[in-house]
Design a protein around this motif. Structure first.
Motif, short mmCIF file in Angstrom:
data_model
loop_
_atom_site.label_atom_id
_atom_site.label_comp_id
_atom_site.label_asym_id
_atom_site.label_seq_id
_atom_site.Cartn_x
_atom_site.Cartn_y
_atom_site.Cartn_z
N GLU A 159 19.82 -70.90 30.12
CA GLU A 159 21.25 -70.11 30.00
C GLU A 159 21.54 -69.75 28.49
O GLU A 159 22.34 -68.79 28.50
N ASP A 160 21.18 -70.66 27.61
CA ASP A 160 21.72 -70.22 26.13
C ASP A 160 20.45 -69.53 25.57
O ASP A 160 20.58 -69.35 24.37
N GLY A 161 19.32 -68.99 26.34
CA GLY A 161 18.67 -68.23 25.73
C GLY A 161 18.84 -66.77 25.26
O GLY A 161 19.99 -66.44 25.60
N GLU A 162 18.02 -65.92 24.50
CA GLU A 162 18.37 -64.81 24.04
C GLU A 162 18.53 -63.64 25.06
O GLU A 162 17.62 -63.82 26.17
N ILE A 163 19.26 -62.74 24.85
CA ILE A 163 19.28 -61.47 25.92
C ILE A 163 17.74 -60.68 25.94
O ILE A 163 17.45 -60.54 24.64
N THR A 164 17.47 -60.42 26.90
CA THR A 164 16.27 -59.63 26.97
C THR A 164 16.44 -58.21 27.08
O THR A 164 17.42 -57.82 27.80
N TRP A 165 15.52 -57.26 27.08
CA TRP A 165 15.62 -55.91 27.24
C TRP A 165 15.87 -55.51 28.73
O TRP A 165 16.66 -54.88 29.20
N GLN A 166 15.22 -56.27 29.63
CA GLN A 166 15.22 -56.30 31.05
C GLN A 166 16.53 -56.60 31.43
O GLN A 166 17.22 -56.00 32.44
N MET A 173 22.08 -54.16 33.57
CA MET A 173 23.62 -54.50 33.70
C MET A 173 24.31 -52.95 34.15
O MET A 173 24.91 -52.44 33.28
N THR A 174 23.65 -52.70 35.35
CA THR A 174 24.52 -51.30 35.90
C THR A 174 26.04 -51.23 35.78
O THR A 174 26.22 -50.30 35.26
N PHE A 175 26.60 -51.93 36.24
CA PHE A 175 28.01 -51.97 36.33
C PHE A 175 28.53 -52.04 34.84
O PHE A 175 29.58 -51.41 34.54
N THR A 176 27.97 -52.95 33.87
CA THR A 176 28.50 -53.02 32.63
C THR A 176 28.48 -51.43 31.76
O THR A 176 29.16 -51.40 31.06
N HIS A 177 27.21 -51.04 32.14
CA HIS A 177 27.00 -49.57 31.49
C HIS A 177 27.86 -48.54 32.01
O HIS A 177 28.56 -47.64 31.40
N MET A 178 28.38 -48.65 33.35
CA MET A 178 29.42 -48.19 33.93
C MET A 178 30.57 -48.06 33.18
O MET A 178 31.41 -47.22 33.05
N VAL A 179 31.18 -49.30 32.92
CA VAL A 179 32.36 -49.63 32.34
C VAL A 179 32.41 -49.09 30.80
O VAL A 179 33.26 -48.64 30.35
N ILE A 180 31.32 -49.34 30.08
CA ILE A 180 31.04 -48.75 28.84
C ILE A 180 31.25 -47.35 28.75
O ILE A 180 32.01 -46.60 27.98
N ASN A 181 30.54 -46.62 29.89
CA ASN A 181 30.55 -44.84 29.70
C ASN A 181 31.94 -44.74 29.97
O ASN A 181 32.16 -43.55 29.57
N GLU A 182 32.52 -45.15 31.14
CA GLU A 182 33.96 -44.88 31.37
C GLU A 182 35.02 -45.12 30.16
O GLU A 182 36.07 -44.38 29.91
N THR A 183 34.82 -46.31 29.33
CA THR A 183 35.52 -46.48 28.06
C THR A 183 35.50 -45.19 27.26
O THR A 183 36.49 -45.03 26.75
N VAL A 184 34.34 -45.07 27.05
CA VAL A 184 34.00 -43.95 25.97
C VAL A 184 34.49 -42.60 26.52
O VAL A 184 35.25 -41.98 25.63
#
Length: 399
Positions: A342-349, A354-365
């Motif tokens: 769980e403490d490992g590095e984030i991966t590109w995959q 992160m589908t919902f995360t990207h939706m939140v980011i786009n809506e914030t922008v």
């Protein structure tokens, strides 16, 4: 008596001379008022050859509607200046500020049309006060191939390949470190601490600058610059605009000194400045030292100010919508459970999942309104919706 006659004759000639002077003064004053009235009329009713400009008001002579345009407003809302005129005139209206006749468009269809006509009917353009703030060598002043060249340089700093390679991991590590630090304070000013975090990261990435070790405090000058960025353009000591110009001058001096020191060094720093120095040293070059210094200044401003504003509003929006927070937690906990560590590095995959995360980011922008308007200049007569025509006029696009 002769004396009495002489007195009357003298008085008559004096009165006649006085009335003649009064008459000349009245004629001159009338002509001046007519000329002034005509000038005011032409200022408030600019002509459009063979067409019709959108409705609106050009405001007072000389200053136009500048004062109201620069009135402060909530970051994540439509500026009151625009909202008020939208209600009165519609999605297209004309105005005047900082000495420029301007057509403002808040119409999505018109804005889309303008972007499609880039470099044919419209081009990037900014007011003189904006150019004075950002400098004549700013990338905002370049068009065509030069602008494309500068964009390609920037992609080598923050492009998709860089994000996939090192940028994502470095930002993740920096964010986690700062989150632990903020947690120890209990309460923090999100805008301030996120601005500091982003500034530290990109200052190091751009020019290997460390504020804690530097004698010349770069961020203090950026603060002065940003505090007066949206202010009435009056360059007098004591005004926010003057402080903004001084902040820019001092920050540019720090960057220029670092640039000059680096030119004498043979040690690679693995930062963006190394790339800029390579470009400046080329025989057939587009980039010179002044543009390189200004590019660093602009990137430091653009990254930490816009990102910190967006992050601040992101936290506000999430706190206003607990159901969004719950869905975000669910998505990220699912990613953590799928890891071996769980403490490992984030991966590109993981990032791509992160589908919902990207939706939140786009809506914030979309909602944050970080850059509420951009400037374009009409290069020729342009007819919009078969109704209005822009004639060689600056166009501000709000979307």
């Amino acid at each position: 008596t002769p004396h009495t006659i002489f007195f009357y004759i003298s008085s008559f000639f004096l009165i006649k001379q006085f009335l003649a002077k009064v008459w000349v003064f009245v004629v001159c004053l009338t002509a001046l008022l007519v000329k002034l009235g005509h000038w005011i009329y032409t200022q408030t009713n600019p002509k459009s050859c063979n067409g019709k400009l959108p409705p609106g008001s050009m405001g007072f002579p000389i200053i136009g509607e500048t004062i109201e345009f620069f009135s402060p407003y909530s970051l994540h809302d439509i500026p009151p200046f625009v909202r008020k005129r939208m209600a009165r005139y519609g999605s297209l209206f004309r105005t005047n500020f900082v000495g420029r006749n301007v057509v403002v468009s808040t119409d999505p269809e018109v804005n889309h049309f303008i972007f499609q006509q880039e470099r044919t009917s419209f081009r990037i353009s900014y007011t003189q006060s904006f150019i004075d703030i950002f400098g004549q060598q700013s990338m905002f002043s370049y068009h065509g191939m030069a602008h494309k060249y500068l964009r390609n340089l920037i992609r080598q700093l923050v492009g998709p390949e860089k994000l996939k390679g090192k940028l994502m991991y470095e930002i993740n590590e920096a964010t986690r470190r700062h989150l632990h630090s903020w947690a120890r304070h209990g309460t923090v000013d999100i805008k301030e601490v996120t601005s500091e975090m982003i500034f530290k990261y990109f200052a190091k990435k751009l020019i290997s600058y460390d504020e804690s070790k530097a004698s010349r405090k770069l961020r203090e000058n950026y603060k002065a610059f940003m505090d007066g960025l949206i202010s009435f353009p009056l360059n007098i000591p004591g005004t926010a605009y003057h402080a903004c110009l001084q902040g820019r001058k001092n920050a540019t001096k720090v960057i220029k000194d670092i640039f000059d020191e680096r030119k004498k060094s043979t040690i690679p720093h693995q930062d963006f400045l190394d790339l800029l120095l390579e470009e400046v040293r080329k025989e057939e070059k587009i980039l010179n030292e002044a543009i390189a210094v200004d590019l660093v200044f602009m990137l430091l401003f653009a990254t930490h100010e816009t990102i910190s504003s967006a992050m601040t509003l992101l936290i506000k929006f999430i706190s206003d919508h607990p159901e969004v927070l719950a869905e975000l937690v669910k998505e990220h906990e699912t990613i953590l459970r799928s890891r071996d560590n769980e403490d490992g590095e984030i991966t590109w995959q993981e990032y791509k999942s992160m589908t919902f995360t990207h939706m939140v980011i786009n809506e914030t922008v979309r909602l944050a309104n970080i850059v509420p308007g951009i400037f374009r200049k009409a290069l020729k007569d342009v007819e919009v919706k078969g109704k209005f025509k822009f004639l060689m006029i600056t166009l501000t696009v709000f979307d």
